[in-house]
Design an enzyme around this catalytic site. Sequence first.
Site, mmCIF file in Angstrom:
data_model
loop_
_atom_site.group_PDB
_atom_site.id
_atom_site.type_symbol
_atom_site.label_atom_id
_atom_site.label_comp_id
_atom_site.label_asym_id
_atom_site.label_seq_id
_atom_site.Cartn_x
_atom_site.Cartn_y
_atom_site.Cartn_z
ATOM 1 N N GLY A 36 106.732 -41.127 37.050
ATOM 2 C CA GLY A 36 106.536 -42.400 36.340
ATOM 3 C C GLY A 36 105.285 -42.405 35.490
ATOM 4 O O GLY A 36 105.112 -43.271 34.637
ATOM 5 N N ARG A 91 92.793 -43.239 40.398
ATOM 6 C CA ARG A 91 91.869 -42.779 39.358
ATOM 7 C C ARG A 91 91.751 -43.736 38.175
ATOM 8 O O ARG A 91 90.849 -43.632 37.365
ATOM 9 C CB ARG A 91 92.297 -41.380 38.878
ATOM 10 C CG ARG A 91 92.004 -40.292 39.890
ATOM 11 C CD ARG A 91 92.788 -39.014 39.607
ATOM 12 N NE ARG A 91 94.188 -39.110 40.019
ATOM 13 C CZ ARG A 91 95.080 -38.130 39.881
ATOM 14 N NH1 ARG A 91 94.725 -36.996 39.335
ATOM 15 N NH2 ARG A 91 96.322 -38.302 40.289
ATOM 16 N N LYS A 150 99.671 -48.171 38.511
ATOM 17 C CA LYS A 150 99.579 -47.204 37.410
ATOM 18 C C LYS A 150 100.769 -47.260 36.456
ATOM 19 O O LYS A 150 100.591 -47.284 35.235
ATOM 20 C CB LYS A 150 99.441 -45.788 37.980
ATOM 21 C CG LYS A 150 99.650 -44.707 36.925
ATOM 22 C CD LYS A 150 98.957 -43.411 37.230
ATOM 23 C CE LYS A 150 99.573 -42.636 38.350
ATOM 24 N NZ LYS A 150 98.950 -41.303 38.465
ATOM 25 N N ASN A 210 96.518 -40.177 34.242
ATOM 26 C CA ASN A 210 95.897 -40.431 35.542
ATOM 27 C C ASN A 210 94.590 -41.212 35.443
ATOM 28 O O ASN A 210 94.121 -41.773 36.417
ATOM 29 C CB ASN A 210 95.634 -39.110 36.266
ATOM 30 C CG ASN A 210 96.944 -38.365 36.531
ATOM 31 O OD1 ASN A 210 97.819 -38.883 37.216
ATOM 32 N ND2 ASN A 210 97.081 -37.195 35.961
ATOM 33 N N TYR A 247 102.530 -84.985 20.201
ATOM 34 C CA TYR A 247 102.218 -85.075 21.635
ATOM 35 C C TYR A 247 101.541 -86.401 21.926
ATOM 36 O O TYR A 247 100.551 -86.756 21.265
ATOM 37 C CB TYR A 247 101.281 -83.904 21.983
ATOM 38 C CG TYR A 247 100.968 -83.746 23.441
ATOM 39 C CD1 TYR A 247 101.977 -83.788 24.401
ATOM 40 C CD2 TYR A 247 99.659 -83.532 23.875
ATOM 41 C CE1 TYR A 247 101.692 -83.625 25.748
ATOM 42 C CE2 TYR A 247 99.361 -83.361 25.212
ATOM 43 C CZ TYR A 247 100.386 -83.414 26.154
ATOM 44 O OH TYR A 247 100.096 -83.248 27.476
ATOM 45 N N GLY A 258 103.049 -44.650 43.439
ATOM 46 C CA GLY A 258 101.611 -44.435 43.628
ATOM 47 C C GLY A 258 100.763 -45.584 43.103
ATOM 48 O O GLY A 258 101.186 -46.379 42.257
ATOM 49 N N SER A 309 99.093 -85.748 0.686
ATOM 50 C CA SER A 309 98.042 -85.104 1.472
ATOM 51 C C SER A 309 97.491 -86.018 2.552
ATOM 52 O O SER A 309 97.432 -87.244 2.392
ATOM 53 C CB SER A 309 96.892 -84.698 0.550
ATOM 54 O OG SER A 309 97.340 -83.667 -0.295
HETATM 55 C C1 UD1 Z 1 101.390 -34.168 40.216
HETATM 56 C C2 UD1 Z 1 101.688 -32.791 40.739
HETATM 57 C C3 UD1 Z 1 100.956 -31.769 39.881
HETATM 58 C C4 UD1 Z 1 101.365 -31.930 38.431
HETATM 59 C C5 UD1 Z 1 101.165 -33.367 37.962
HETATM 60 C C6 UD1 Z 1 101.799 -33.562 36.592
HETATM 61 C C7 UD1 Z 1 101.981 -33.088 43.163
HETATM 62 C C8 UD1 Z 1 101.380 -32.860 44.504
HETATM 63 N N1 UD1 Z 1 101.252 -32.690 42.119
HETATM 64 O O1 UD1 Z 1 100.008 -34.418 40.372
HETATM 65 O O2 UD1 Z 1 101.278 -30.472 40.308
HETATM 66 O O3 UD1 Z 1 100.640 -31.033 37.621
HETATM 67 O O4 UD1 Z 1 101.808 -34.299 38.858
HETATM 68 O O5 UD1 Z 1 101.548 -34.837 36.071
HETATM 69 O O6 UD1 Z 1 103.081 -33.575 43.077
HETATM 70 N N2 UD1 Z 1 103.951 -40.945 43.625
HETATM 71 C C9 UD1 Z 1 104.814 -41.604 44.474
HETATM 72 N N3 UD1 Z 1 104.529 -41.608 45.810
HETATM 73 C C10 UD1 Z 1 103.445 -40.988 46.331
HETATM 74 C C11 UD1 Z 1 102.572 -40.316 45.449
HETATM 75 C C12 UD1 Z 1 102.857 -40.290 44.095
HETATM 76 O O7 UD1 Z 1 105.817 -42.167 44.055
HETATM 77 O O8 UD1 Z 1 103.265 -41.053 47.559
HETATM 78 C C13 UD1 Z 1 104.244 -40.950 42.181
HETATM 79 C C14 UD1 Z 1 103.112 -41.523 41.353
HETATM 80 O O9 UD1 Z 1 103.273 -42.930 41.170
HETATM 81 C C15 UD1 Z 1 103.233 -40.763 40.044
HETATM 82 C C16 UD1 Z 1 103.893 -39.448 40.440
HETATM 83 O O10 UD1 Z 1 104.427 -39.642 41.738
HETATM 84 O O11 UD1 Z 1 104.067 -41.448 39.132
HETATM 85 C C17 UD1 Z 1 102.888 -38.288 40.473
HETATM 86 O O12 UD1 Z 1 101.827 -38.607 41.351
HETATM 87 P P1 UD1 Z 1 100.307 -38.361 40.972
HETATM 88 O O13 UD1 Z 1 99.471 -38.879 42.081
HETATM 89 O O14 UD1 Z 1 100.035 -38.845 39.614
HETATM 90 O O15 UD1 Z 1 100.261 -36.775 40.995
HETATM 91 P P2 UD1 Z 1 99.295 -35.819 40.157
HETATM 92 O O16 UD1 Z 1 97.987 -35.746 40.841
HETATM 93 O O17 UD1 Z 1 99.317 -36.222 38.744
HETATM 94 MG MG MG Z 2 99.896 -37.897 37.781
#
Ligand code: UD1
Ligand code: MG
Length: 467
Positions: free
Chosen positions: A103, A16, A23, A231, A391, A12, A409
């Site tokens: 992650g 935010r 991130k 986030n 240098y 991701g 000195s």
């Molecule tokens: C997600 C959960 C939510 C939970 C929260 C906990 C979903 C839909 N929601 O929300 O229920 O309470 O985590 O922290 O899963 N990522 C990818 N590919 C993508 C999208 C995201 O690899 O296409 C990765 C992001 O980099 C991140 C993780 O997945 O490390 C979670 O994504 P994020 O967008 O942070 O989800 P939350 O809104 O936090």
């Molecule tokens: Mg998250």
Amino acid sequence: MSRVAIVIMAAGKGTRLKSKRPKVLHEIGGKPLLSHVIAAALEIVPAEDIYVVIGHEAERVKSATGSTGVRFVLQAEQRGTGHAIQCAQSSVEGYEHILVLSGDVPLIRSQTIAGIRDFHLEQHAAMTILTAAPDDPHGYGRVLRKTPASVEVSAIVEQKALTPEQAKAPEINSGIYAFQSGSLFRHIGKLETANAHAEYYLTDMACLLVDAGERVVALETEFPNEVLGANTIAELMMLDATLRNKTVHKLMAEGVTIIRPETGLIDAAVLVGGDTIIEPGVQLLGNTRIGENCRIRSYSVLENATIGDGVLIRQGSIVVDATIEANAMIGPYSHIRPGSEIGEGAHVGNFVETKKLKLGKGSKANHLSYLGDANIGSGVNLGAGVITCNYDGVDKHTTTIGEGVFVGSNSTLIAPITIGDGTYIAAGSCITHDVPQDALALGRARQTNKPGWARDRRERLARNQKP
Ligand code: UD1
Ligand code: MG
């Protein structure tokens, strides 16, 4: 034990955070979020069973974490957490069980990951969700159990889709799961994008599996802090504070005195020996290692520094990528730059800058010097203001000084140059040629005194001013 893979979702962008940096490369405790998650995963399975899903700035994420030996899976377009796992399907469907970590949930402990794996296997579940009940559940997906006391779950509902009634549910989805891979991949193709973000949500697997008659269960962690996500910058800094607080308490439990720890900064990987005292405002960064019985005085910054036992670092000193051996004294206001090795019992004092300096046992450079690209023996005294001129505008050159040398000195030593053992350099010298052992070198203009000259001048000026 069944064959288990760990998939870490890290593709991701982190919209935010409003940052150009992906991130998962934002840092807490001096290390990227993803590196914390990988470190916890490595305590559960070997690197070749860890699959990190990358996408946004994939190359950058890969080069920051690739040295751990984990595997990478590309999610070229980020279409949601469910889609991230779909992208990993061909890599991991041969495993019996899959643990999924996020992650951006970096404080997760390996004991908790092992706990959800064991619970998942005991429960013979298709999906196991790690949950928590933090003080403020806002922003997280909520886990709805079949009945409040039931181990079984009926659905996970994202914040934006919660009904007012569901919003009262205290239990959040941590974003950490265990799946039986047969069940997961039999049904993952059914995920749809009819939601607020038009994404494939991995959270929808709970409902899909329940509808298919599979068993979905939840395990609540006792430590809600360890599943908090990062986030926003504010959340990130809260996790940073939590982690640093934990590091400080671990060090204090090991016998390190940290006075007013809230004023300083200690990275998670730092190690400090017992009976060492850290004064207020100190920063210990990166892989800094400090021995026993040291004192690090206020406002010093040590980054990747290796410090022996009994060392005193006085106020306001900076030590970066350098080694200080036992019982040495540094500062106040010394700048010990990369590649410096300060020998046992040596002193480097007020406003002295060093770079790639090897300073022998018991040698002293106490005041106002620049010592760069220099190999200096033991028992050497460098007077105030000694400068190694390393240098020439194009290349760097080495200064070599033997043992027991006295450099007066304000001497400038023009490198490349070698100064033999036991020599004596007169103060204020500009030394351009090698000095043989036991010699005296003078490199300065001879002084002449003109008796009465100043008095005569005063009298002459006074006469000229008369009307
Ligand atoms: C997600 C959960 C939510 C939970 C929260 C906990 C979903 C839909 N929601 O929300 O229920 O309470 O985590 O922290 O899963 N990522 C990818 N590919 C993508 C999208 C995201 O690899 O296409 C990765 C992001 O980099 C991140 C993780 O997945 O490390 C979670 O994504 P994020 O967008 O942070 O989800 P939350 O809104 O936090
Ligand atoms: Mg998250």
